[in-house]
Structure formats: C-alpha cells, structure tokens
Write a protein that holds these residues in place. Structure first.
Motif, PDB file in Angstrom:
ATOM      1  N   HIS A  20       0.859  -1.180   0.000  1.00 40.10           N
ATOM      2  CA  HIS A  20       0.000   0.000   0.000  1.00 40.10           C
ATOM      3  C   HIS A  20       0.896   1.231   0.000  1.00 40.10           C
ATOM      4  O   HIS A  20       1.784   1.366   0.842  1.00 40.10           O
ATOM      5  N   ASP A  21       0.678   2.096  -0.965  1.00 41.41           N
ATOM      6  CA  ASP A  21       1.413   3.358  -1.076  1.00 41.41           C
ATOM      7  C   ASP A  21       0.636   4.391  -0.272  1.00 41.41           C
ATOM      8  O   ASP A  21      -0.373   4.918  -0.733  1.00 41.41           O
ATOM      9  N   ASP A  22       1.081   4.650   0.954  1.00 36.26           N
ATOM     10  CA  ASP A  22       0.369   5.567   1.845  1.00 36.26           C
ATOM     11  C   ASP A  22       0.345   6.991   1.307  1.00 36.26           C
ATOM     12  O   ASP A  22      -0.627   7.716   1.517  1.00 36.26           O
ATOM     13  N   THR A  28      -0.461  -1.302  -4.768  1.00 38.75           N
ATOM     14  CA  THR A  28       0.348  -1.671  -5.925  1.00 38.75           C
ATOM     15  C   THR A  28       0.826  -3.106  -5.774  1.00 38.75           C
ATOM     16  O   THR A  28       1.040  -3.602  -4.663  1.00 38.75           O
ATOM     17  N   LEU A  29       0.979  -3.748  -6.897  1.00 38.09           N
ATOM     18  CA  LEU A  29       1.560  -5.070  -6.970  1.00 38.09           C
ATOM     19  C   LEU A  29       2.913  -4.880  -7.639  1.00 38.09           C
ATOM     20  O   LEU A  29       2.990  -4.482  -8.804  1.00 38.09           O
ATOM     21  N   ALA A  43      -6.954  -5.850  -3.941  1.00 38.66           N
ATOM     22  CA  ALA A  43      -5.976  -5.994  -2.856  1.00 38.66           C
ATOM     23  C   ALA A  43      -6.510  -6.948  -1.785  1.00 38.66           C
ATOM     24  O   ALA A  43      -5.759  -7.774  -1.255  1.00 38.66           O
ATOM     25  N   THR A  44      -7.801  -6.859  -1.486  1.00 37.68           N
ATOM     26  CA  THR A  44      -8.410  -7.767  -0.507  1.00 37.68           C
ATOM     27  C   THR A  44      -8.286  -9.210  -0.977  1.00 37.68           C
ATOM     28  O   THR A  44      -7.924 -10.100  -0.204  1.00 37.68           O
ATOM     29  N   VAL A  45      -8.569  -9.449  -2.244  1.00 37.56           N
ATOM     30  CA  VAL A  45      -8.441 -10.796  -2.805  1.00 37.56           C
ATOM     31  C   VAL A  45      -6.991 -11.257  -2.723  1.00 37.56           C
ATOM     32  O   VAL A  45      -6.708 -12.373  -2.272  1.00 37.56           O
ATOM     33  N   LEU A  46      -6.066 -10.415  -3.132  1.00 35.20           N
ATOM     34  CA  LEU A  46      -4.648 -10.793  -3.138  1.00 35.20           C
ATOM     35  C   LEU A  46      -4.110 -11.055  -1.733  1.00 35.20           C
ATOM     36  O   LEU A  46      -3.236 -11.901  -1.553  1.00 35.20           O
TER      37      LEU A  46
END
Length: 92
Positions: A20-22, A28-29, A43-46
C-alpha cells in the motif's frame, strides 16, 4: 485464461509484493521491472492468496465479507487471478 479450479492455491511468487502506497493512497503489486496498480477489492483478494487457502476458501471468505453470492464472486475472482497468473505475478 489460465485454468484454475476450486483446489488451486493461489499465491504471489517470489519477488512479487503487494504494497500500500500511503502517500498516494493506492495499492500496488510490485514485480521485477513491473508495477501494477490494483483497487482495494483486488488488494483484498490478493491478501487472501497466501498459498494456504484454496480458491474455494477464498471465495467463501469473500462471500462472508461482502455478503454476496459465491457463484458471482468466484467468476470475478477466477477472471482476475487468471489474468494475473497469465502476467506471471501469481502462481497456483
């Protein structure tokens, strides 16, 4: 699309990180020499793709979290994960 079934255990391969880019407020992956911006749902799935849970467990968890039918969730999750697997940023 790459084949995936309910017993598949998706995970991020070595060298691929979900971050996570705060500063920018985005997920980002990060992969070698590549970066993918992903939305909060992806992001939740990953985050659930830890190599321990199979696809069926991931779909069941998402169904509980989002109070949605698993059949609908599974179709979307398989499409998303299949695309990431084809891009070599996900393994099963």
């Amino acid at each position: 699309m790459t084949d995936m079934d309910s017993r598949s255990r998706p995970r991020l391969p070595r060298g691929v990180k979900l971050r996570h880019d705060d500063v920018r407020g985005r997920w980002t992956l990060l992969a070698p020499e590549r970066i993918f911006e992903v939305d909060a749902t992806a992001a939740t799935v990953l985050q659930l793709c830890d190599g321990e849970r199979d696809l069926a467990a991931i779909v069941a968890e998402l169904g509980r979290r989002y109070n949605a039918p698993e059949a609908v969730i599974e179709k979307d999750v398989v499409a998303m994960l299949g695309d990431l697997k084809d891009k070599r940023v996900l393994e099963t």
